[in-house]
Write a protein that holds these residues in place. Sequence first.
Motif, PDB file in Angstrom:
ATOM      1  N   PHE A 428       0.827  -1.208   0.000  1.00 45.05           N
ATOM      2  CA  PHE A 428       0.000   0.000   0.000  1.00 45.05           C
ATOM      3  C   PHE A 428       0.858   1.254   0.000  1.00 45.05           C
ATOM      4  CE2 PHE A 428      -1.879   3.257   2.845  1.00 45.05           C
ATOM      5  CZ  PHE A 428      -2.841   3.735   1.968  1.00 45.05           C
ATOM      6  N   ILE A 431       2.383   1.869  -3.319  1.00 49.47           N
ATOM      7  CA  ILE A 431       1.424   2.486  -4.242  1.00 49.47           C
ATOM      8  C   ILE A 431       1.254   3.953  -3.887  1.00 49.47           C
ATOM      9  CG2 ILE A 431      -0.930   2.428  -5.129  1.00 49.47           C
ATOM     10  CD1 ILE A 431      -1.026  -0.525  -4.372  1.00 49.47           C
ATOM     11  N   TRP A 436       3.348   1.803  -8.348  1.00 45.07           N
ATOM     12  CA  TRP A 436       2.406   0.710  -8.610  1.00 45.07           C
ATOM     13  C   TRP A 436       3.148  -0.543  -9.001  1.00 45.07           C
ATOM     14  CZ3 TRP A 436      -2.782   1.611 -10.694  1.00 45.07           C
ATOM     15  CH2 TRP A 436      -3.112   2.977 -10.819  1.00 45.07           C
TER      16      TRP A 436
ATOM     17  N   MET B 184      -6.577   0.035  -4.015  1.00 43.24           N
ATOM     18  CA  MET B 184      -5.700   0.959  -3.289  1.00 43.24           C
ATOM     19  C   MET B 184      -5.405   2.196  -4.131  1.00 43.24           C
ATOM     20  SD  MET B 184      -4.920   0.235  -0.314  1.00 43.24           S
ATOM     21  CE  MET B 184      -6.142  -0.820   0.371  1.00 43.24           C
ATOM     22  N   ALA B 185      -5.160   1.970  -5.423  1.00 42.34           N
ATOM     23  CA  ALA B 185      -4.888   3.108  -6.299  1.00 42.34           C
ATOM     24  C   ALA B 185      -6.082   4.048  -6.310  1.00 42.34           C
ATOM     25  CB  ALA B 185      -4.583   2.613  -7.707  1.00 42.34           C
ATOM     26  N   LEU B 188      -6.147   6.034  -3.048  1.00 41.90           N
ATOM     27  CA  LEU B 188      -5.106   7.061  -3.026  1.00 41.90           C
ATOM     28  C   LEU B 188      -5.409   8.158  -4.032  1.00 41.90           C
ATOM     29  CD1 LEU B 188      -2.131   4.647  -2.595  1.00 41.90           C
ATOM     30  CD2 LEU B 188      -2.924   6.324  -0.948  1.00 41.90           C
ATOM     31  N   PHE B 214      -3.450  10.624 -10.187  1.00 38.37           N
ATOM     32  CA  PHE B 214      -2.576   9.903  -9.261  1.00 38.37           C
ATOM     33  C   PHE B 214      -1.322   9.494 -10.012  1.00 38.37           C
ATOM     34  CE2 PHE B 214      -1.441   5.734  -7.299  1.00 38.37           C
ATOM     35  CZ  PHE B 214      -0.972   6.256  -6.114  1.00 38.37           C
ATOM     36  N   TYR B 215      -0.229  10.124  -9.674  1.00 44.09           N
ATOM     37  CA  TYR B 215       1.069   9.796 -10.262  1.00 44.09           C
ATOM     38  C   TYR B 215       1.003   9.550 -11.765  1.00 44.09           C
ATOM     39  CZ  TYR B 215       3.010   9.817  -5.672  1.00 44.09           C
ATOM     40  OH  TYR B 215       3.421  10.218  -4.454  1.00 44.09           O
ATOM     41  N   LEU B 217      -1.444   9.389 -13.815  1.00 48.10           N
ATOM     42  CA  LEU B 217      -2.671   8.898 -14.431  1.00 48.10           C
ATOM     43  C   LEU B 217      -3.761   9.907 -14.144  1.00 48.10           C
ATOM     44  CD1 LEU B 217      -2.683   5.135 -13.455  1.00 48.10           C
ATOM     45  CD2 LEU B 217      -2.179   6.115 -15.672  1.00 48.10           C
ATOM     46  N   LEU B 222      -7.337   6.442 -14.421  1.00 53.05           N
ATOM     47  CA  LEU B 222      -7.249   5.742 -13.136  1.00 53.05           C
ATOM     48  C   LEU B 222      -8.528   4.959 -12.873  1.00 53.05           C
ATOM     49  CD1 LEU B 222      -5.790   5.258 -10.470  1.00 53.05           C
ATOM     50  CD2 LEU B 222      -6.788   7.358  -9.613  1.00 53.05           C
TER      51      LEU B 222
END
Lengths: 512, 511
Positions: A428, A431, A436, B184-185, B188, B214-215, B217, B222
């Motif tokens: 986690f 990520i 990822w 999880m993505a 976040l 997110f990073y 994406l 995402l």
Amino acid sequence: MTALTALTALTTPLQAGQPPEWTALAPVFILAGTGLLLLLIDSIDPDTTDSALLAGVSTLGAAASLAVTAWYLASGTGQTGGEITLFAEAIVVDGMSLFFTAIFTSVVVMVTIASYDYLLGHENQGEFYSLVLFAASGMALMASANSLATVLVSLELSSLPSYVLVAYLKKNRGSVEAGLKYFLIGALSAAVLTFGISLVYAATGSLIFSDVAEALAGEGELVGVAGLGVLMVAGGFAFKTASVPFHFWAPEAYEGAPAPVSAFLSSASKAAGFAVAFRVFVEAFPLATIPEGINWVLAFQILAVVTMTLGNFAAATQENVKRMLAYSSIGHAGYALIGLAALSAGGSANGNVLGASMAHLFVYGFMNTGAFLFIAMVERWGIGRTFEDYNGLATQAPVACLAMTVFMFSLAGLPPFGGFFSKYFLFFEAIENGFWWLAAVGALNSVLSLFYYSRVVRAMWIEDPSGSLELGSQPVGLYAAVMLAAVGTVLLLPGFPPVIETAQTVAATLFA
Amino acid sequence: MIIEALIAFTFAAALVTFVLPDRLAGRGAFALSLVPVLGSLYMWSQFDASGNALLQGGQTAFETVIPWLQVAGYEISWYVGVDGISLPLVVLTTVLTSLAIVSAWTPIQHRQSQFFGLMLFMEANLLGVFTALDFFLWFIFWEAVLVPMYFLIGVWGGPRRKYAAIKFFVYTNAASLIMFIGFMALVLGLGDSTSSFALPDVAQALRAGDLGSFYGLDANTLRVVAFAAMFFGFAVKVPVVPVHTWLPDAHVEAPTPVSVMLAGVLLKMGTYALLRFNFTMLPEVAVEYAPVIAAIAVISVIYGAMLALAQQDLKRIVAYSSVSSMGYVILGLVAYTAYGVGGATFQMVAHGLISGLMFMSVGVIYNTTHTRMVGDMSGMADRMPVTTGILIAGAFGYMGLPLMAGFAAEFFIFTGAFQSTVIAGNGLAIFTAAAMFGIVIVAGYLLFAMQRTLFGPFRLDTDYEVGPAPLHDTLPLAVLLICIIALGVAPEIFFSMITDAVDPVIGGVLQ
């Protein structure tokens, strides 16, 4: 955190002035003192085979050290920005060093309890225990190192006894060969590390971490030299943590060594390597200020991926349970490396991922030690080491096999065991820091690991015994140690909050 | 606190059963398992919830929230509760476990206390899956179900049990991990708009459109990536073609009571999670990719039925037909109408009961004849009239004959799918029409198999005495049949509470 706060209310932090600051190193002193005491007992009665006395003294010493460590951790000694530096800043006692010392000492407690039975009938028991304790004090010192010189000295202090311990079964060719192999690669790695340190010194003119960092930030001329030094230092740590490319010794050494020593090395010694790697790379070569050319995060990403993949694939092809565990422990080094590989996001997220890595090492200390101690028990029973030899073991020793099942599934990251939380938080946090693919590679490896861990479980519970299983005596100490580890592994799921919270808090101070 | 009490009691019951002597284990486990049944029925009688547990305005029944730990600023809690979607599944779990335990009395003849203990251990985790409302808590139960299943197949299964057990274990674990990363993505990506893993928080934040980038994406990518990861993870569990291959292996090797649990409850974990995660949290992605999902559903229905048609083993026939039936569930979910999603939920329960009945009656026949091959027997109706009658009734339920639960479920699903506008120009109707063709194949292979095994002159190539099954083998079948008919005659007993919980899910999706 509530339990910790309650404890804090009962105790007072160790403040500068009263009592003297050097008492912050009490956990190390207790370990080393117990080692000396064992030498004394041994010199009074050189031929003693009184296992109960020797194992008892070492266990008490390690437990006392663990208790003091826990007390310091709970009372906030050296934490929240008030780290205690000693010996001209060569040694530092802070939350992180205490956290790792707690890992080492709990492993030593389990190992010494288990050794009581394992060593019955062996010579030189006194030396065995004192070497374990000296190695442990070296590890505790490694976690406290704040200077590259201390790193080297403490690393050798933990390595030298380990070489001897691996070769402890001196009439057993495998053990001696393993010791020799471990020693040769260890000496080579120590040389690499030393050379790396000297290069860093050449480039920065200092060995104290904070000074090195400062010098590197302002340095432009000797970036190449410093970079080479950093790389070689990383190599030295790769040896200690059994990470690729310095992992070749691990399967041989773990297989040849007496099983309690394998447990000790693969859990405590590995954690010590990570303790010092974390601190050196975060404090001495901080990402924020290090010159562009030295991108060690990339190196650790490659190292993490290669280590976990190679370790897991190799483990999947083993026929020997002890060797399988040895390779799987390389795989776990790969997971722990995520702690360094996923840095670069900056801010509190860095502390979180490093903390998750530390928490994983903590849980790993229980589940991996337990697994090797179970193997020690099987060795004691005189059953072979291959998967086939384990067939139907559960019919003879259901309780011990249940404990081993707990270890295997916990190592694979299945609930309801501690390994579940520690592994998933690691993924986690990876990520969260935007990696990822690191988490994905970890997840794929995790699936592969389930395959070979469940082979042990299958052999014990599902297969029918292939030969006659005569277990003979019930080793009390080994049973107690295995149960201790199993109970710890299970309780670390509901009891995970204080571990992860402490780990992340103390890790965050490194980035402050 | 009743949910905690149920879960805790079932865990304790599992421990007690582990230490019971083998000869008492079966009876003891059954007696203990009646407590969760009564508990879940009590919950049902006291049930008072409106809306969906995950969405705004929903009221959850028997809710408990206790903070557990904090990680990276996210709160994890012991958070359980039920709504109209989960309660029927809780009842299904408890009832089916009790019946499966009774049906295990005859076939399980060694290491009984371990077997029945594991069954109860699995029940406790299944109850956790259907009631947990915090992601980590839910995931613990979700993964923990694998452990007892592995042993149940591996120790008490058929000749290829070791292969089947490890295949099941590795397949479903891999899927869970991919799903984990996807979810999880997503969490976040929500950034500061949620500070916990509580499913209601995440669902509402996603519905409110709080998803950020997110990073590298952007929010849209995402969303799609996370949807795909979660869909894959759950699809393996359901299972849908082409990730269904673990299922026939697991079913054929598993002992009958375990097959009952596997088809009856475990597969529902997949569809339940699809509904809770993919279709509740990311409806816009589901709508956008509705043709793809509908195609997957239709292929599962038709291909599963064709595979069943080709089987010689009665148990394999029933196993493959599960792939078909679960395809209908996905079709109903993707329709996004009250009847579609409600019917899908209803089908979860209906299929749980019907497949349980089918597996159990095949098991009863196997206990007596020691064969499951269609070609090996004929005329069983003469020797085992009661079992035969029940098996035929179950088959009719599978084919969707009126006044059976299967009919009601499929009728709801097809009605909902025809009403659906997720695909422009009523395109889902074409998929639905294709899927309905599956019913014909189902009827085909079931009638064919029944006709050859049950009717005609009695023939069996063994020297066993073949006669009626003992009472304790027949009673669970009768109970299941009663439940199936009750749900078929009066679907309202579950359907109204299901639609209460389903309405918020489809609300606002297709404006």
